[in-house]
Enzyme design. Structure first.
Site, PDB file in Angstrom:
ATOM      1  N   HIS A   1       0.841  -1.349   0.140  1.00 56.09           N
ATOM      2  CA  HIS A   1       0.009  -0.038   0.064  1.00 56.09           C
ATOM      3  C   HIS A   1       0.733   1.128   0.054  1.00 56.09           C
ATOM      4  O   HIS A   1       2.049   1.262   0.291  1.00 56.09           O
ATOM      5  CB  HIS A   1      -0.820   0.074   1.162  1.00 56.09           C
ATOM      6  CG  HIS A   1      -0.382  -0.002   2.529  1.00 56.09           C
ATOM      7  ND1 HIS A   1      -0.225   1.360   3.078  1.00 56.09           N
ATOM      8  CD2 HIS A   1      -0.021  -0.942   3.437  1.00 56.09           C
ATOM      9  CE1 HIS A   1       0.389   0.945   4.356  1.00 56.09           C
ATOM     10  NE2 HIS A   1       0.882  -0.276   4.501  1.00 56.09           N
TER      11      HIS A   1
ATOM     12  N   CYS B   1       2.425  -4.845   7.107  1.00 55.89           N
ATOM     13  CA  CYS B   1       2.163  -4.591   5.524  1.00 55.89           C
ATOM     14  C   CYS B   1       3.233  -4.197   4.884  1.00 55.89           C
ATOM     15  O   CYS B   1       4.066  -3.476   5.500  1.00 55.89           O
ATOM     16  CB  CYS B   1       0.955  -3.934   5.492  1.00 55.89           C
ATOM     17  SG  CYS B   1      -0.668  -4.937   5.680  1.00 55.89           S
TER      18      CYS B   1
END
Length: 537
Positions: free
Chosen positions: A429, A448
């Site tokens: 992301h 992440c």
């Protein structure tokens, strides 16, 4: 550490193999011999379900110990492969080829031969799986290595080998990737260097800068020459050539390429050959764990390198920096492979439960208006007024609300996230925290993978399905509304961790073991009998 010649062990085994072209059983009644042989095979294979099935379906006929040329070629191919296990960073003691040869030479009865038959098959199966998909089980080494190793059915090794050209079958077992081949070459190069004493004396001091001179500079020069970064010369000054060599070394080791041999750079320069060799052997084991088609187009995230790459037909077509999980037990990024299906533009951040109760609940207890950019959501999906909640009454276990952050350029996920559905809730992301990408070590996230250039990453992915990837992406972005943009051709994603990796050209790259995982892998390999070898050329 052991010292050996490259051809010594191979010559020993091939010399003994000349004694194995016939059987060692004296003539007896044919039927009695067959019965005794089959009984021994059945008995010896009974503790191995796959072996028992194979021999049962083959009516307990031998694969290795017959008088014919096929069996002889299988024996020869197996022992030649076992003589070369060190080249793959495996442990010769694990296969005990000498003991196996002794057992075969001592066989005097059909029963002896049946026991030797099964011993050969067990060794073959052990070697085949080790060299193809690794001798360690990743998840037993570190809980963060959740990779599904592409194990082949053990029975298929035997049935396929029986129908194949033996030497060719065994040659195809190790990874056929260019990476594995280059790692093998680097292993051999480092072993030769090790036998010669490595790269020489370490560089003293804490820092050396361009234009300096003296004993430290001379030693830096000598070490750079030994490492292959600098041509042989007699300079005693940290000149432009030495600065360029240091910069290239820094690039190859994930350091800021400022050309100054500071503390971090000198630590890497002074790292001994033995440690680099361990990293290469570990990388070979890791390459065996992903011995499968990675995809003509795939995404490769190297957690230790803090990078994300798009690879098309073996070539890197896009690369960007990444931020990975912080080095703590609950935040390290896991290693696994999955398939990217879509991207979410203008994403909502659904705050993970662990972050909600461990980080935000204590803040809300102190001040109900803390983290005001986040929304408190009840079980029916309604926004809850903070003033109506007594947060102090809740514990991590009893807190009944979810927390979300609506789409915006301040969103923790930035303006786009890339989804490859997985049970670990890991994705790539964007991020508003761009300052972290300028750092050398970038382990800061909750697990992440944050991308430095997420828009460009999206354009590169979309280029396969539209002539205007940028226009397509921004047509979704400008709405400000959370939207899903599917990938017409899903892309495999591999989250890996390599402290040693190669390039098509140039030196092998090395990185710090930020999570300590490779140290654990080496420890397990050493316990399994893998040892550093100093190769006499």
């Amino acid at each position: 550490m052991h010292t050996r010649t490259r051809t010594g062990s191979v010559r020993l085994f091939l010399t003994v193999l000349t004694l194995l072209t016939c059987l060692f059983v004296s003539p007896q009644g044919a039927q009695a011999q067959v019965t005794a042989f089959k009984q021994a095979v059945a008995e010896a294979a009974s503790d191995d379900r796959d072996l028992a099935q194979y021999y049962r379906e083959a009516d307990y006929k031998g694969l290795w110990t017959g008088r014919g040329s096929k069996d002889a070629s299988r024996r020869k191919a197996l022992f030649a492969a076992l003589a070369d296990v060190d080249a793959h960073g495996l442990s010769a003691r694990r296969y005990d080829a000498r003991g196996l040869l002794a057992q075969m030479r001592a066989a005097k009865t059909p029963r002896d031969l049946g026991l030797a038959e099964v011993a050969l098959s067990k060794t073959f199966l052990r070697y085949a799986r080790d060299v193809q998909t690794g001798l360690l089980v990743p998840s037993k080494i570190d809980s963060g290595i959740v990779r599904e190793v592409p194990y082949r059915a053990r029975l298929s090794y035997l049935t396929s080998f029986e129908k194949s050209t033996p030497a060719a079958f065994l040659r195809q077992l190790p990874p056929q990737s260019a990476e594995y081949s280059r790692l093998m070459k680097e292993k051999m190069r480092l072993e030769t260097l090790l036998a010669k004493g490595g790269w020489g004396d370490t560089v003293p001091g804490k820092s050396l800068k361009p234009s300096e001179q003296g004993a430290g500079v001379v030693q830096l020069r000598n070490r750079l020459i030994a490492m292959g970064y600098l041509r042989r010369n007699a300079t005693q000054v940290y000149d432009a050539n030495m600065q360029a060599a240091v910069q290239q070394f820094q690039l190859d080791h994930g350091l800021q390429p400022d050309g100054v041999a500071g503390a971090g750079t000198l630590t890497e320069i002074n790292t001994p050959v033995e440690e680099r060799l361990k990293s290469v052997i570990v990388a070979m084991e890791r390459e065996r764990w992903i011995n499968m088609p990675l995809g003509k187009r795939h995404v490769l995230v190297n957690l230790a390198d803090f990078s994300a790459k798009i690879i098309d037909n073996g070539k890197v077509t896009f690369e960007t920096r990444s931020v990975v999980g912080a080095n703590s037990s609950d935040r390290r990024s896991p290693e696994f492979s999955d398939v990217m299906e879509h991207m979410v533009i203008n994403p909502t951040w659904n705050v993970p439960r662990s972050i909600t109760v461990k980080e935000y609940l204590p803040m809300l207890k102190r001040n109900p208006n803390a983290v005001s950019h986040l929304r408190i959501i009840d079980s029916r999906g309604r926004v809850v007024s903070r003033n109506s909640v007594n947060f102090s009454q809740y514990t991590e276990r009893t807190f009944p609300f979810a927390i979300k952050q609506p789409p915006s350029d301040r969103n923790a996920l930035g303006l786009v996230k890339f989804i490859f559905p997985n049970k670990y809730n890991i994705y790539l992301h964007d991020t508003p925290a761009k300052n972290l990408f300028g750092r050398e070590s970038r382990a800061y996230s909750h697990g992440c993978i944050r991308l430095h250039e997420p828009f460009e990453f999206a354009y590169a992915l979309l280029a396969k399905q539209t002539n205007d990837p940028k226009g397509l992406f921004h047509s979704y972005l400008k709405t400000g509304v959370e939207s899903v943009l599917p990938l017409e051709q899903p892309v495999p994603v591999h989250l890996d961790y390599r402290t040693a990796f190669t390039q098509a050209k140039g030196q092998v790259n090395f990185r710090r073991d930020v999570y300590g995982r490779d140290a654990l892998i080496w420890k397990a390999l050493a316990q399994a009998g893998v040892a550093l070898q100093a190769q006499q050329s």
